[in-house]
Design an enzyme around this catalytic site. Structure first.
Site, PDB file in Angstrom:
ATOM      1  N   ARG A  62     -22.138  32.095 -26.438  1.00 42.42           N
ATOM      2  CA  ARG A  62     -22.649  33.396 -26.919  1.00 42.42           C
ATOM      3  C   ARG A  62     -22.497  33.517 -28.436  1.00 42.42           C
ATOM      4  O   ARG A  62     -23.350  34.031 -29.128  1.00 42.42           O
ATOM      5  CB  ARG A  62     -21.902  34.534 -26.191  1.00 42.42           C
ATOM      6  CG  ARG A  62     -22.256  35.929 -26.683  1.00 42.42           C
ATOM      7  CD  ARG A  62     -23.718  36.253 -26.431  1.00 42.42           C
ATOM      8  NE  ARG A  62     -24.105  37.516 -27.036  1.00 42.42           N
ATOM      9  CZ  ARG A  62     -24.611  37.633 -28.264  1.00 42.42           C
ATOM     10  NH1 ARG A  62     -24.776  36.552 -29.028  1.00 42.42           N
ATOM     11  NH2 ARG A  62     -24.958  38.814 -28.717  1.00 42.42           N
ATOM     12  N   SER A  87     -19.715  20.131 -16.875  1.00 46.16           N
ATOM     13  CA  SER A  87     -19.374  20.647 -15.553  1.00 46.16           C
ATOM     14  C   SER A  87     -18.787  19.488 -14.756  1.00 46.16           C
ATOM     15  O   SER A  87     -17.964  18.724 -15.284  1.00 46.16           O
ATOM     16  CB  SER A  87     -20.629  21.245 -14.911  1.00 46.16           C
ATOM     17  OG  SER A  87     -20.375  21.687 -13.609  1.00 46.16           O
ATOM     18  N   TYR A  94     -10.657  25.120  -9.640  1.00 49.30           N
ATOM     19  CA  TYR A  94     -11.327  24.207 -10.571  1.00 49.30           C
ATOM     20  C   TYR A  94     -12.801  24.045 -10.187  1.00 49.30           C
ATOM     21  O   TYR A  94     -13.691  24.179 -11.032  1.00 49.30           O
ATOM     22  CB  TYR A  94     -10.618  22.848 -10.570  1.00 49.30           C
ATOM     23  CG  TYR A  94     -11.331  21.816 -11.403  1.00 49.30           C
ATOM     24  CD1 TYR A  94     -11.256  21.854 -12.793  1.00 49.30           C
ATOM     25  CD2 TYR A  94     -12.106  20.817 -10.813  1.00 49.30           C
ATOM     26  CE1 TYR A  94     -11.930  20.914 -13.568  1.00 49.30           C
ATOM     27  CE2 TYR A  94     -12.768  19.875 -11.579  1.00 49.30           C
ATOM     28  CZ  TYR A  94     -12.677  19.932 -12.949  1.00 49.30           C
ATOM     29  OH  TYR A  94     -13.347  19.006 -13.717  1.00 49.30           O
ATOM     30  N   LYS A 119     -16.175  25.071 -12.261  1.00 50.47           N
ATOM     31  CA  LYS A 119     -17.216  24.106 -12.652  1.00 50.47           C
ATOM     32  C   LYS A 119     -18.582  24.547 -12.115  1.00 50.47           C
ATOM     33  O   LYS A 119     -19.618  24.238 -12.707  1.00 50.47           O
ATOM     34  CB  LYS A 119     -16.832  22.707 -12.167  1.00 50.47           C
ATOM     35  CG  LYS A 119     -15.659  22.125 -12.933  1.00 50.47           C
ATOM     36  CD  LYS A 119     -16.060  21.810 -14.360  1.00 50.47           C
ATOM     37  CE  LYS A 119     -14.960  21.954 -15.352  1.00 50.47           C
ATOM     38  NZ  LYS A 119     -15.353  21.585 -16.723  1.00 50.47           N
ATOM     39  N   SER A 123      -9.530   9.454 -17.726  1.00 49.49           N
ATOM     40  CA  SER A 123      -9.083  10.301 -18.837  1.00 49.49           C
ATOM     41  C   SER A 123      -7.685  10.782 -18.474  1.00 49.49           C
ATOM     42  O   SER A 123      -7.114  10.347 -17.471  1.00 49.49           O
ATOM     43  CB  SER A 123     -10.031  11.503 -19.017  1.00 49.49           C
ATOM     44  OG  SER A 123      -9.836  12.420 -17.952  1.00 49.49           O
TER      45      SER A 123
END
Ligand SMILES: NC(=O)c1ccc[n+]([C@@H]2O[C@H](COP(=O)([O-])OP(=O)(O)OC[C@H]3O[C@@H](n4cnc5c(N)ncnc54)[C@H](OP(=O)(O)O)[C@@H]3O)[C@@H](O)[C@H]2O)c1
Length: 192
Positions: free
Chosen positions: A52, A75, A89, A93, A124
Site C-alpha cells: 500500500r 507466498s 502459517y 500464505k 533456508s
C-alpha cells in the site's frame, strides 16, 4: 519519498520483493500467542502495508519513465490448502496469494507486474526456525526459486514451484487468476 525504518535509506523502490516470512511447525493450540502474532504481523500485515505504501510511487515513476515496476509476493505451496500443524502459517500464505492475485488483476492497466510466488520446501533457515529440525527432505535450492521468479515476473501472475506441486497446482493457479480478472471486470472501481 519513503524511508526505511531500519536503515533510514530513502532510496526508491522499483522492484518490491515481499519475502520476509515466519511460522511455527506444530499444533495450533501449542503455539504461543506471541508467535501467532509474529506470524500474522510478518506474513500478513507487513506485505499489505508495504504494498500500500510503496506501490503508488512505484507506479508513478514507471509511468514517468515509460518502464515497468515489479512486485513479487512470496507466498507458498501451503497457500492452496489448509495445512494442519502449520495452520496459521498456511492461512497467512493464503492471504499473500490472494492479495497478490487481486493486486495483479486490479493493476492490470498500470505499468507494474505482480507475481505471487508459491514455492514448495526450499533450503533456508526457515525449517530450523519453524521448529522442524533439519532441512525438509527434497527441499529445492533458493537460487532456483529466485531465478525462476525473476523469469516469470511479467510473464505470468502466479508461479508454483515444486517437482510435484508445480504440475498439480498449475491448473488451480490459472483458474484463480481467471476468477480474479473476471471479478475485477465485474466490480466497479472506487477511489477513496
Ligand atoms: N523455506 C521454505 O521451505 C519456504 C517454502 C515456501 C515459502 N517460503 C517463504 O519464503 C520466504 C523466505 O523465507 P526463507 O525460506 O528464506 O526463510 P528464512 O531463511 O527463515 O528467511 C526468512 C526471512 O524473513 C525475515 N523475518 C523472519 N521473521 C521476521 C520478523 N519477525 N521481522 C522481520 N523479518 C523477519 C528474516 O529476516 P532476518 O533474517 O533478519 O530475521 C529473513 O529475511 C518466506 O516468506 C517463507 O514463508 C519458504
Amino acid at each position: 519519498m519513503s524511508s526505511c525504518a531500519r536503515c533510514g535509506s530513502t532510496g526508491r523502490v522499483d522492484l518490491l520483493i515481499l519475502n520476509a516470512g515466519t511460522g511455527r511447525f506444530g499444533d495450533f493450540l501449542a503455539q504461543s500467542e506471541a508467535s501467532l502474532r509474529e506470524t500474522i504481523a510478518v506474513n500478513v500485515l507487513a506485505p499489505a502495508v508495504l504494498a500500500r505504501r510503496l506501490l503508488p510511487g512505484m507506479i508513478a515513476r514507471a509511468r514517468r519513465a515509460g518502464g515497468r515496476a515489479g512486485v513479487i509476493v512470496v507466498s507458498s505451496n501451503t497457500a492452496f490448502a489448509p495445512v494442519p500443524r502449520l495452520a496459521a502459517y498456511a492461512a497467512s500464505k493464503a492471504f499473500d496469494l490472494s492479495l497478490a492475485e487481486a493486486l495483479a488483476a486490479e493493476l492490470v492497466a498500470e505499468p507494474v507486474d505482480v507475481l505471487a510466488l508459491c514455492p514448495t520446501a526450499t533450503r533456508s533457515r526457515f525449517a530450523a526456525r519453524a521448529g522442524w529440525g533439519g532441512d525438509i527432505p527434497g527441499a529445492q535450492s533458493p537460487a532456483h526459486v529466485a531465478a525462476a521468479a525473476l523469469r516469470a515476473l511479467g510473464r505470468q501472475r502466479t508461479l508454483v514451484l515444486g517437482p510435484v506441486s508445480g504440475s498439480l497446482l498449475a491448473l488451480p493457479a490459472i483458474a484463480r487468476t481467471a476468477i480474479a480478472q473476471g471479478i475485477a471486470l465485474l466490480l466497479p472501481r472506487r477511489q477513496e
